[in-house]
Design a protein around this motif. Structure first.
Motif, PDB file in Angstrom:
ATOM      1  N   ALA A 162       7.273   4.404  -2.307  1.00  0.00           N
ATOM      2  CA  ALA A 162       6.823   3.609  -3.458  1.00  0.00           C
ATOM      3  C   ALA A 162       5.317   3.731  -3.642  1.00  0.00           C
ATOM      4  O   ALA A 162       4.812   3.858  -4.765  1.00  0.00           O
ATOM      5  N   GLU A 163       4.581   3.704  -2.542  1.00  0.00           N
ATOM      6  CA  GLU A 163       3.123   3.833  -2.610  1.00  0.00           C
ATOM      7  C   GLU A 163       2.725   5.211  -3.131  1.00  0.00           C
ATOM      8  O   GLU A 163       1.780   5.346  -3.915  1.00  0.00           O
ATOM      9  N   ASP A 222       9.083   1.986   1.426  1.00  0.00           N
ATOM     10  CA  ASP A 222       7.778   1.401   1.082  1.00  0.00           C
ATOM     11  C   ASP A 222       6.711   2.470   0.943  1.00  0.00           C
ATOM     12  O   ASP A 222       5.877   2.427   0.022  1.00  0.00           O
ATOM     13  N   LYS A 256       1.225  -4.239  -7.716  1.00  0.00           N
ATOM     14  CA  LYS A 256       1.815  -4.724  -6.460  1.00  0.00           C
ATOM     15  C   LYS A 256       3.287  -5.101  -6.647  1.00  0.00           C
ATOM     16  O   LYS A 256       4.143  -4.764  -5.819  1.00  0.00           O
ATOM     17  N   LYS A 266       5.328  -1.959  -7.077  1.00  0.00           N
ATOM     18  CA  LYS A 266       5.438  -1.260  -5.783  1.00  0.00           C
ATOM     19  C   LYS A 266       6.515  -1.908  -4.911  1.00  0.00           C
ATOM     20  O   LYS A 266       7.374  -1.230  -4.335  1.00  0.00           O
ATOM     21  N   ASP A 267       6.471  -3.248  -4.810  1.00  0.00           N
ATOM     22  CA  ASP A 267       7.455  -3.963  -3.993  1.00  0.00           C
ATOM     23  C   ASP A 267       8.871  -3.761  -4.524  1.00  0.00           C
ATOM     24  O   ASP A 267       9.818  -3.583  -3.740  1.00  0.00           O
ATOM     25  N   SER A 319       4.628   9.137 -11.887  1.00  0.00           N
ATOM     26  CA  SER A 319       3.367   8.507 -11.475  1.00  0.00           C
ATOM     27  C   SER A 319       2.404   8.394 -12.653  1.00  0.00           C
ATOM     28  O   SER A 319       1.772   7.350 -12.860  1.00  0.00           O
ATOM     29  N   LEU A 335       3.156   5.511  -6.858  1.00  0.00           N
ATOM     30  CA  LEU A 335       2.108   4.804  -7.598  1.00  0.00           C
ATOM     31  C   LEU A 335       0.710   5.355  -7.315  1.00  0.00           C
ATOM     32  O   LEU A 335      -0.288   4.747  -7.686  1.00  0.00           O
TER      33      LEU A 335
END
Length: 446
Positions: free
Chosen positions: A290-291, A287, A76, A79-80, A6, A294
């Motif tokens: 991933a958030e 998902d 973004k 992340k995706d 991170s 980050l």
């Protein structure tokens, strides 16, 4: 978990800070740093390269809106792509059989037996199932004893056959036993080795053929890094398993296994173990992970954890007490108990957006509430019910009884008073911004 990755990704995004547009030059510099960050996290080189190549294609193909800064757009996209790398969407386990049969696989020490107990607990408490645990590791007596202990903790029956050294016969007999006794899920623990060998593979393949499980789960220690990915590949070639379970993800792991394993074996990660307790098990959502990587938090999982501890009748009673300003220390203890049930305190706080960075380097003990609880338990029943009774003499007695001092007792009483005011204002729908800003800086850790 993922703290180093991170940090490195955050530094990579800063390379785009102040840039007016995304260009091939500034993207190349950023992606070079991101690739290094992934490699340092023990992600396979080919996977790291493909990942950054995919990000580059999407980044250079974006029409960046004037309201969106290049750095934000890159976050973004990354992340995706991270979510996609880890599987894209949540995949549930298959439980259609009557009974549904789940077969565990993995090396010795990966956490199969512990996970079996955790899964049984989750299926029982959250899905209303009636599981049966099966002690199929006939070579390690401690595994049978461990499963029995876990079964007692969660009140789930454990099927064993003393003296029987044939795991195929044990598994078949266990399924017959489950049908006769109303168990709708059978979880078969199996033997492992310190390394892959032909005897182990032949044995678990024979068990698979004999019981035709609805679900085969491969359990792997996330702390083994790329070795975990290589082991998964070999098991998958022999068993064609349905999903992966990553254990010990709360340890000092760089996260490479979580990021690489899906791409290598093309099978979804279904669960992650985050501690030793029987409820320290999370369903895996790519998902959301991933958030979290980050630093965006995971507010959806936080709400779900809170809802698991939510009691509608208690909530209504609490609402009435707040409106009447009769919220007391007994109610406060209930709230603390619910927070503790949500899991590891640092992980729970890390789900709050923006808190991940603030918690970096902090050692938050799961017993962080113990001093508060000690002070409250040192109060009389009357004092807990009516805090306004607590005068100077009573504070001295409470401090002595709790092993703290008067300053700590005073601090708790002040914080309790402020919390009660704020909760009352929230219950009445009032703006609490001024109240919260006034409380900033007052909080102090016990």
């Amino acid at each position: 978990m993922f703290e180093n990755l991170s940090d490195r990704l955050e530094k990579s995004f800063k390379l785009l800070k102040g840039q007016g547009t995304i260009t091939e030059i500034n993207v190349a510099e950023t992606l070079k740093d991101i690739r290094r960050a992934l490699l340092d996290a023990d992600v396979n080189f080919k996977i790291a390269k493909k990942f950054t190549d995919d990000v580059k294609v999407k980044a250079l193909g974006q029409d960046v809106l004037t309201a969106v800064k290049p750095g934000q757009m890159m976050v973004k996209i990354v992340k995706d792509e991270l979510a996609q790398l880890m599987g894209g969407t949540f995949t549930d386990i298959e439980l259609q059989g009557k009974p549904a049969v789940i077969l565990m696989s993995g090396l010795q020490g990966s956490g199969k037996t512990t996970f079996s107990g955790k899964l049984a607990n989750m299926l029982k408490s959250k899905k209303g199932r009636h599981p049966l645990l099966v002690a199929g590791d006939v070579y390690r007596p401690a595994a049978i004893d461990q499963l029995k202990v876990l079964g007692e903790q969660i009140n789930v029956p454990v099927y064993t056959e003393e003296g029987n050294m044939d795991p195929v016969k044990i598994a078949k007999a266990a399924i017959k036993h489950a049908k006769a006794n109303g168990n709708d899920v059978v979880i078969v623990d199996t033997a492992g080795r310190l390394a892959i060998d032909e005897q182990m593979m032949n044995e678990i393949s024979a068990v698979k053929k004999a019981i035709d499980p609805d679900e085969i789960l491969f359990v792997v220690d996330a702390m083994t890094g790329q070795d975990a990915v290589n082991t998964a590949k070999e098991f998958n070639e022999r068993l064609d398993f349905d999903g992966v379970v990553l254990t010990k993800l709360d340890g000092d792991t760089r996260g490479g296994a979580a990021l690489s394993i899906r791409a290598v074996v093309e099978k979804p990660i279904k669960f992650v173990g985050t501690g030793e307790k029987v409820d320290a098990l999370d369903v895996f959502h790519p998902d959301r992970m991933a958030e979290r990587i980050l630093g965006m938090g995971d507010i959806v999982s936080l709400v779900e954890k809170a809802q698991e501890q939510f009691d509608e009748d208690e909530a209504k009673q609490l609402q009435k007490k707040l409106q009447k300003n009769t919220f007391n220390f007994n109610d406060f203890l209930k709230q603390i108990s619910q927070i503790k049930k949500m899991g590891n305190l640092k992980d729970v706080m890390g789900m709050i957006p923006g808190m991940g960075k603030a918690l970096k380097g902090m050692d938050i003990d799961d017993d962080a509430f113990k001093h508060i609880e000690a002070i409250i338990f040192s109060m009389t029943a009357e004092e807990r019910e009516n805090p306004s009774l607590i005068n100077g003499g009573r504070r001295k007695r409470i401090a002595s009884g709790s092993g703290t001092n008067i300053q700590e007792v005073n601090r708790l009483l002040k914080q309790f008073s402020e919390t009660r005011k704020m909760m009352r204002m929230v219950s009445q729908g009032k703006n609490v911004q001024r109240m919260m800003s006034g409380m900033q800086g007052q909080g102090r850790k016990f």
